[in-house]
Design a protein around this motif. Structure first.
Motif, PDB file in Angstrom:
ATOM      1  N   GLY A 403       0.690  -1.250  -0.212  1.00 55.38           N
ATOM      2  CA  GLY A 403       0.006  -0.029   0.103  1.00 55.38           C
ATOM      3  C   GLY A 403       0.626   1.321  -0.003  1.00 55.38           C
ATOM      4  O   GLY A 403       0.321   2.480   0.088  1.00 55.38           O
ATOM      5  N   LEU A 404       2.094   1.190  -0.343  1.00 55.63           N
ATOM      6  CA  LEU A 404       3.163   2.275  -0.215  1.00 55.63           C
ATOM      7  C   LEU A 404       3.163   2.686  -1.639  1.00 55.63           C
ATOM      8  O   LEU A 404       2.815   2.113  -2.745  1.00 55.63           O
ATOM      9  N   HIS A 405       4.127   3.738  -1.913  1.00 56.66           N
ATOM     10  CA  HIS A 405       4.531   4.461  -3.203  1.00 56.66           C
ATOM     11  C   HIS A 405       5.998   4.314  -3.357  1.00 56.66           C
ATOM     12  O   HIS A 405       6.639   3.978  -2.466  1.00 56.66           O
ATOM     13  N   GLY A 406       6.262   4.301  -4.999  1.00 56.60           N
ATOM     14  CA  GLY A 406       7.556   4.119  -4.896  1.00 56.60           C
ATOM     15  C   GLY A 406       8.381   5.359  -4.085  1.00 56.60           C
ATOM     16  O   GLY A 406       9.475   5.174  -3.823  1.00 56.60           O
ATOM     17  N   GLN A 407       7.794   6.480  -4.154  1.00 59.50           N
ATOM     18  CA  GLN A 407       8.451   7.591  -3.635  1.00 59.50           C
ATOM     19  C   GLN A 407       8.403   7.575  -2.267  1.00 59.50           C
ATOM     20  O   GLN A 407       9.019   8.629  -1.617  1.00 59.50           O
ATOM     21  N   SER A 408       8.111   6.525  -1.551  1.00 63.87           N
ATOM     22  CA  SER A 408       8.013   6.398  -0.078  1.00 63.87           C
ATOM     23  C   SER A 408       9.536   6.001   0.035  1.00 63.87           C
ATOM     24  O   SER A 408      10.040   6.146   1.351  1.00 63.87           O
ATOM     25  N   THR A 409      10.505   5.589  -0.858  1.00 63.47           N
ATOM     26  CA  THR A 409      11.573   5.168  -0.346  1.00 63.47           C
ATOM     27  C   THR A 409      12.588   6.262  -0.026  1.00 63.47           C
ATOM     28  O   THR A 409      13.343   6.032   0.912  1.00 63.47           O
ATOM     29  N   LEU A 410      12.435   7.420  -0.602  1.00 60.08           N
ATOM     30  CA  LEU A 410      13.390   8.611  -0.106  1.00 60.08           C
ATOM     31  C   LEU A 410      12.959   8.856   1.302  1.00 60.08           C
ATOM     32  O   LEU A 410      14.001   8.954   2.297  1.00 60.08           O
ATOM     33  N   PRO A 411      11.882   9.152   1.781  1.00 56.79           N
ATOM     34  CA  PRO A 411      11.553   9.323   3.241  1.00 56.79           C
ATOM     35  C   PRO A 411      11.979   8.236   3.842  1.00 56.79           C
ATOM     36  O   PRO A 411      12.721   8.485   5.259  1.00 56.79           O
ATOM     37  N   TYR A 412      12.212   6.775   3.619  1.00 52.58           N
ATOM     38  CA  TYR A 412      12.668   5.799   4.298  1.00 52.58           C
ATOM     39  C   TYR A 412      14.229   5.809   4.589  1.00 52.58           C
ATOM     40  O   TYR A 412      14.607   5.633   5.527  1.00 52.58           O
ATOM     41  N   ILE A 413      14.525   6.231   3.402  1.00 48.67           N
ATOM     42  CA  ILE A 413      16.035   6.330   3.327  1.00 48.67           C
ATOM     43  C   ILE A 413      16.635   7.516   4.220  1.00 48.67           C
ATOM     44  O   ILE A 413      17.628   7.563   5.019  1.00 48.67           O
ATOM     45  N   LEU A 414      15.794   8.503   4.261  1.00 41.77           N
ATOM     46  CA  LEU A 414      16.238  10.092   5.038  1.00 41.77           C
ATOM     47  C   LEU A 414      16.087   9.425   6.685  1.00 41.77           C
ATOM     48  O   LEU A 414      16.726  10.096   7.296  1.00 41.77           O
ATOM     49  N   THR A 445       4.866   5.510   9.171  1.00 39.37           N
ATOM     50  CA  THR A 445       5.896   4.506   9.279  1.00 39.37           C
ATOM     51  C   THR A 445       7.269   4.776   9.322  1.00 39.37           C
ATOM     52  O   THR A 445       8.177   4.239   9.732  1.00 39.37           O
ATOM     53  N   VAL A 446       7.614   6.141   8.686  1.00 42.36           N
ATOM     54  CA  VAL A 446       9.024   6.564   8.628  1.00 42.36           C
ATOM     55  C   VAL A 446       9.513   6.423  10.284  1.00 42.36           C
ATOM     56  O   VAL A 446      10.764   5.946  10.330  1.00 42.36           O
ATOM     57  N   PHE A 476      19.923  -7.767  12.009  1.00 40.01           N
ATOM     58  CA  PHE A 476      18.452  -7.921  12.371  1.00 40.01           C
ATOM     59  C   PHE A 476      17.618  -6.741  12.493  1.00 40.01           C
ATOM     60  O   PHE A 476      16.635  -6.655  12.138  1.00 40.01           O
ATOM     61  N   LEU A 477      18.275  -5.897  13.425  1.00 37.44           N
ATOM     62  CA  LEU A 477      17.726  -4.390  13.902  1.00 37.44           C
ATOM     63  C   LEU A 477      17.411  -3.640  12.555  1.00 37.44           C
ATOM     64  O   LEU A 477      16.227  -2.985  12.417  1.00 37.44           O
ATOM     65  N   SER A 478      18.385  -3.664  11.626  1.00 39.69           N
ATOM     66  CA  SER A 478      18.219  -2.813  10.538  1.00 39.69           C
ATOM     67  C   SER A 478      17.199  -3.215   9.447  1.00 39.69           C
ATOM     68  O   SER A 478      16.988  -2.536   8.803  1.00 39.69           O
ATOM     69  N   THR A 479      16.723  -4.617   9.571  1.00 40.56           N
ATOM     70  CA  THR A 479      16.052  -5.120   8.367  1.00 40.56           C
ATOM     71  C   THR A 479      14.423  -5.493   9.149  1.00 40.56           C
ATOM     72  O   THR A 479      13.690  -5.409   8.397  1.00 40.56           O
ATOM     73  N   VAL A 480      14.713  -5.936  10.512  1.00 40.78           N
ATOM     74  CA  VAL A 480      13.409  -6.261  10.909  1.00 40.78           C
ATOM     75  C   VAL A 480      12.408  -4.875  11.100  1.00 40.78           C
ATOM     76  O   VAL A 480      11.160  -5.108  10.808  1.00 40.78           O
ATOM     77  N   THR A 481      12.829  -3.983  11.245  1.00 35.89           N
ATOM     78  CA  THR A 481      12.222  -2.663  11.247  1.00 35.89           C
ATOM     79  C   THR A 481      11.579  -2.231  10.082  1.00 35.89           C
ATOM     80  O   THR A 481      10.184  -1.647   9.848  1.00 35.89           O
ATOM     81  N   ILE A 482      12.243  -2.710   8.755  1.00 38.72           N
ATOM     82  CA  ILE A 482      11.387  -2.434   7.620  1.00 38.72           C
ATOM     83  C   ILE A 482      10.349  -3.311   7.381  1.00 38.72           C
ATOM     84  O   ILE A 482       9.391  -2.680   6.901  1.00 38.72           O
ATOM     85  N   PHE A 483      10.502  -4.694   7.564  1.00 39.50           N
ATOM     86  CA  PHE A 483       9.175  -5.717   7.543  1.00 39.50           C
ATOM     87  C   PHE A 483       8.202  -4.974   8.537  1.00 39.50           C
ATOM     88  O   PHE A 483       7.093  -5.368   8.096  1.00 39.50           O
ATOM     89  N   VAL A 484       8.539  -4.733   9.741  1.00 42.74           N
ATOM     90  CA  VAL A 484       7.324  -4.334  10.808  1.00 42.74           C
ATOM     91  C   VAL A 484       6.904  -2.942   9.981  1.00 42.74           C
ATOM     92  O   VAL A 484       5.462  -2.848   9.960  1.00 42.74           O
ATOM     93  N   ALA A 485       7.623  -2.006   9.453  1.00 39.57           N
ATOM     94  CA  ALA A 485       6.958  -0.746   8.908  1.00 39.57           C
ATOM     95  C   ALA A 485       6.099  -1.192   7.606  1.00 39.57           C
ATOM     96  O   ALA A 485       4.971  -0.468   7.698  1.00 39.57           O
ATOM     97  N   LEU A 486       6.570  -2.257   6.843  1.00 42.04           N
ATOM     98  CA  LEU A 486       5.713  -2.618   5.621  1.00 42.04           C
ATOM     99  C   LEU A 486       4.296  -3.167   6.215  1.00 42.04           C
ATOM    100  O   LEU A 486       3.197  -2.750   5.711  1.00 42.04           O
ATOM    101  N   VAL A 488       2.945  -2.546   9.031  1.00 40.64           N
ATOM    102  CA  VAL A 488       1.844  -1.595   9.812  1.00 40.64           C
ATOM    103  C   VAL A 488       1.528  -0.665   8.513  1.00 40.64           C
ATOM    104  O   VAL A 488       0.276  -0.273   8.567  1.00 40.64           O
ATOM    105  N   ALA A 489       2.268  -0.409   7.557  1.00 43.85           N
ATOM    106  CA  ALA A 489       1.756   0.360   6.481  1.00 43.85           C
ATOM    107  C   ALA A 489       0.461  -0.442   5.889  1.00 43.85           C
ATOM    108  O   ALA A 489      -0.503   0.100   5.272  1.00 43.85           O
ATOM    109  N   LYS A 490       0.833  -1.690   5.431  1.00 41.39           N
ATOM    110  CA  LYS A 490      -0.220  -2.682   5.038  1.00 41.39           C
ATOM    111  C   LYS A 490      -1.580  -2.655   5.771  1.00 41.39           C
ATOM    112  O   LYS A 490      -2.836  -2.253   5.362  1.00 41.39           O
TER     113      LYS A 490
END
Length: 843
Positions: A403-414, A445-446, A476-486, A488-490
């Motif tokens: 349910g996110l957008h490709g342009q969500s990548t930049l906010p996540y990176i920042l 989710t950022v 683990f910490l750097s990637t599990v938060t991505i999955f949790v954010a996804l 939650v976004a879903k």
């Protein structure tokens, strides 16, 4: 020959404009060096980067405009760049273009020329063009455009002097006759509309031909400007609307498409005249690399491997450097302690206590500077090389499944999609997301990302409880938060945000470029310095508040009397032990005894951070020269009485150390913050949190860095000996039964914990709603606490170790995310992916 600047201005304002990935940043760095300042444009969250330099006695202010593909009004960056040009009216525009993709760059150049400003073209990336077999005739291009064209290689700092000369010469040039874009059949209508605008007051502030072009294109911002000045029913707006209607009825094509076609034909003519393509030496490096890193099956593994290498080099290897960095911080603490009022025999003066508290709070965070320097350098390499854009490409399809957008990548990176970001600019960057649903989901989710402020806390707990598994724990910490954010976004996009609209995603992948040492080093130092400034401002302010809340109301008179009695007994015992020595009378005065105790502590602390026999001898010589009468009690040799005093003094210091620790613990336990932390223990015990962790978490709401700073002072045992926070926490954790399972629950809760105060305020600004601001605090707290309880209680029930439970939790989260993503992909009818690396084509 270049014109002399004597008759020209003594100060110039120059705008640096260009499309994204054209090398604008390297050109800016080349021209200004380190003399730069970063702020925000008034009223918006887009960065404003300003630099200064002097050339031929002229002071030049260079403003780096946001990178954008056009000067329309569709995005915030485009509006900011255009508004700056119109309102500030720079003396010269330096247009940075990519020589290896010249046709694509010319679309933007044409729009800059239409605005009527003096323009200098910086033909950048000439080395890339040469490798690609592209030869650009610079003289012919200058003739076609009617402006100065300077070939440059920004990352190698080539062409700097020539570009600076061209900027001054263009500013001093009296006659200026740049290329004029012909819109063929629309020219009569365009000239007529321009003549109407020339008669209005708008002509004083806006280039009328450019404004006429924008009105014919139906540009909403241009229509707003004309409407505000001339009225909504003015004849100019009616004329533009009539021209568009008549043209579309006659040609079955809308006016904006026709204008784009005119620009495209002109760009094709210029390329045919000025550019020669040769097959020899054609560079296929980018295409070859992309076949590997963007492969459907290999891309995720390459991405994870890249993250793992980053953490292996920054967290693991960087932490090894703290062994050399911590003694420097310890010496700084000792120096400050020497300036502050002397310590008392049992309690210290308030100024000394607060001063050392602030130093310990800062040192707990400054200890990680080597890690951040390496981490920021590696992230800058990813950005400069072009792989960071590939990360957005790889994650685009994944984001759409949640349910996110490709342009969500930049906010996540920042925000720190892997590490080293900040949620505040991450939330700010969501303005670029065109559809409301994805924008709201991204905003909420950022904060789950691994911002810079969380890394010290993670590093602390990992080095204490997961030392053998450092790399895996950080992965683990750097990637599990991505999955949790996804996930939650879903959840949010399927429920609360379901009714909001979506929009397509368009992007371009830059060619790969080798990073420069200057560019990487400059950004690493800038970002580390921003971290240090935050430690010196927000964290210091929070530490003072926490210190005050931990001091009051203080211990009871009864307990104070007990501690006073115990130290009196210890002093009496010391006096008895040295009564028969020749130095007995010397220590009957309390001031002399306190002075000796403090000197002994200073000597002991200095020895702990001194390495090698030679350094130890030098330290002894220094203290002997500075304190000739007392030194014999520090290192007694043949003097039996001095040895007796030394032995008795060590016994007194041991008792004093124990009593001082008991007093601090009693103060904290009975303090305002301590009572709040203890009152939460009946609930937080299910997640494995003790009251000290509760206090650290509460203090971190104002600023995440405060968690480590607070823990650094709560775990005081060994602080006076300048032991590192890891050593102190490990010692107390062993005594209190604190296990890796506790640490895992705490780290996961901290990862999901509500955003800090600054981010919460930014969420209110971006959403315009207190409701969403409150939701951003309540929902993550509930989710984080339930998760921490499941980890700690579940791990305890099944007798799992910390690393085992980490694997179980990670597998559960990843499996849930994969199943959710696959279900979304199955529901959505698949279609072919566009080749996002192609050059944009005219409509």
């Amino acid at each position: 020959m270049n014109e002399t600047p004597e008759a020209g201005p003594k100060k110039l304002l120059v705008g640096l404009a260009g499309q994204q990935n054209a090398g604008k940043s390297t050109t800016f760095n080349m021209l200004t060096g380190a003399n730069q300042h970063i702020a925000n444009y008034p009223g918006v969250t887009v960065d404003k980067k300003t630099g200064y330099y002097r050339h031929r006695e002229i002071r030049v202010e260079l403003v780096d405009l946001p990178g954008t593909y056009s000067l329309t009004s569709f995005s915030l960056e485009e509006r900011v760049a255009r508004d700056f040009l119109i309102s500030e009216k720079p003396d010269v525009i330096t247009n940075v273009v990519d020589a290896s993709s010249l046709k694509r760059s010319l679309y933007f150049t044409f729009q800059v020329l239409e605005m009527g400003f003096p323009v200098v073209v910086a033909l950048n990336m000439m080395d890339v063009a040469k490798r690609n077999g592209t030869h650009v005739d610079v003289a012919a291009l200058e003739h076609c455009l009617g402006v100065s064209v300077i070939p440059t290689i920004g990352r190698k700092r080539q062409g700097k002097t020539e570009l600076r000369d061209a900027i001054l010469d263009t500013a001093n040039r009296k006659a200026y006759n740049p290329l004029r874009i012909s819109y063929e059949e629309l020219e009569p209508a365009l000239n007529s509309l321009k003549n109407q605008l020339d008669k209005c007051k708008l002509a004083e502030d806006y280039p009328t031909r450019w404004l006429a072009v924008k009105l014919l294109e139906g540009d909403s911002e241009a229509e707003r400007i004309v409407g505000e000045h001339l009225g909504e029913d003015c004849k100019e707006l009616k004329t533009a609307a009539g021209v568009r209607r008549d043209f579309e009825e006659k040609h079955y094509m809308n006016v904006p498409d026709y204008m784009v076609g005119c620009r495209d034909r002109l760009a094709t003519e210029i390329i045919g005249t000025c550019v020669t393509e040769t097959k020899e030496g054609r560079d296929r490096v980018s295409e070859t690399i992309d076949k590997i890193v963007l492969n459907r099956f290999a891309a995720p593994f390459f991405l994870i491997a890249t993250v793992f290498v980053i953490y292996q080099l920054s967290i693991v290897k960087g932490y090894e450097l703290t062994v050399y960095w911590w003694p420097i911080l310890a010496k700084l603490r000792a120096m400050i302690a020497g300036v502050l009022p002397a310590a008392g025999i049992l309690e210290d003066p308030y100024i000394r206590s607060m001063g050392l508290w602030m130093v310990d709070s800062a040192n707990a965070l400054l200890n990680y500077i080597p890690i951040f320097l390496i981490l920021f350098s590696l992230i800058a390499i990813l950005e400069d090389s072009g792989y960071m854009a590939r990360i957005a490409f790889i994650l685009d399809k994944l984001f759409h499944s949640f349910g996110l957008h490709g342009q969500s990548t930049l906010p996540y990176i920042l925000g720190g999609v892997f590490a080293g970001g900040c949620a505040v600019p991450g939330v700010m960057a969501t303005k670029g997301i065109p559809d409301e649903r994805s924008r709201m989901a991204t905003i909420l989710t950022v904060p789950y990302m691994n911002c810079l402020a969380k890394i010290p806390f993670y590093t602390l707990l990992i080095n204490v409880f997961f030392a053998p598994y450092k790399s895996w724990a950080m992965l683990f910490l750097s990637t599990v938060t991505i999955f949790v954010a996804l996930l939650v976004a879903k959840l949010l996009t399927a429920t609360l945000l379901k009714s909001m609209e979506t929009a397509p995603f368009v992007m371009e992948l830059p060619k790969y470029h080798p990073p420069t040492l200057f560019g990487v080093g400059q950004r690493a130092i800038e970002r580390t310095w921003q971290y240090i400034k935050k430690v010196g401002s927000i964290v210091m302010a929070v530490s003072i508040c926490v210190f005050t809340l931990l001091q009051f109301p203080g211990i009871s008179d009864e307990k104070q009397a007990h501690f006073d009695g115990e130290i009196t007994k210890a002093v009496a015992m010391f006096q008895n032990k040295i009564a028969k020595t020749q130095y007995a009378d010397r220590f009957k005065d309390e001031a002399a005894l306190v002075s000796m105790i403090n000197l002994y502590n200073d000597f002991k602390s200095a020895r702990l951070i001194t390495k090698g026999a030679k350094s130890s001898k030098a330290l002894s010589a220094k203290f002997k020269a500075g304190y000739p009468e007392q030194f014999k009690f520090l290192k007694p040799k043949k003097d039996k009485d001095a040895k007796t005093v030394n032995k008795a003094l060590r016994g007194l210091l041991s008792t004093r150390k124990s009593l001082r620790r008991q007093i601090k613990e009693a103060q904290i336990e009975t303090s305002v913050l301590g009572m709040v932390g203890r009152s939460l223990e009946p609930v937080t015990q299910w997640a494995g949190f003790n009251w000290k962790i509760n206090v650290a978490i509460l203090s971190s709401f104002a600023a995440r860095e405060s968690s480590v700073a607070t823990i650094g002072v709560l775990y005081q045992q060994g602080a006076d000996e300048n032991k590192s926070l890891e050593d102190r926490m490990e010692a107390e954790a062993g005594e209190g039964g604190f296990s890796p399972l506790h640490a895992l629950a705490i780290m996961v809760f901290f990862a999901l914990y509500p955003p800090c105060l600054a981010t919460t305020i930014m969420i209110k600004v971006q959403t315009g709603s207190y409701k969403w601001m409150v939701f951003s605090m309540i929902f993550p707290t509930t989710l984080g606490f339930i998760t921490a309880c499941l980890i700690y209680t579940g791990g305890s029930a099944f007798n799992l170790s910390g690393i085992q439970m980490m694997g179980v939790f990670y597998a559960a989260v990843v499996l849930t995310a994969v199943c959710s993503g696959l279900f979304s992909s199955w529901k959505r009818k698949p279609g072919p992916l566009p080749d996002l690396r192609q050059e944009p084509k005219p409509l």
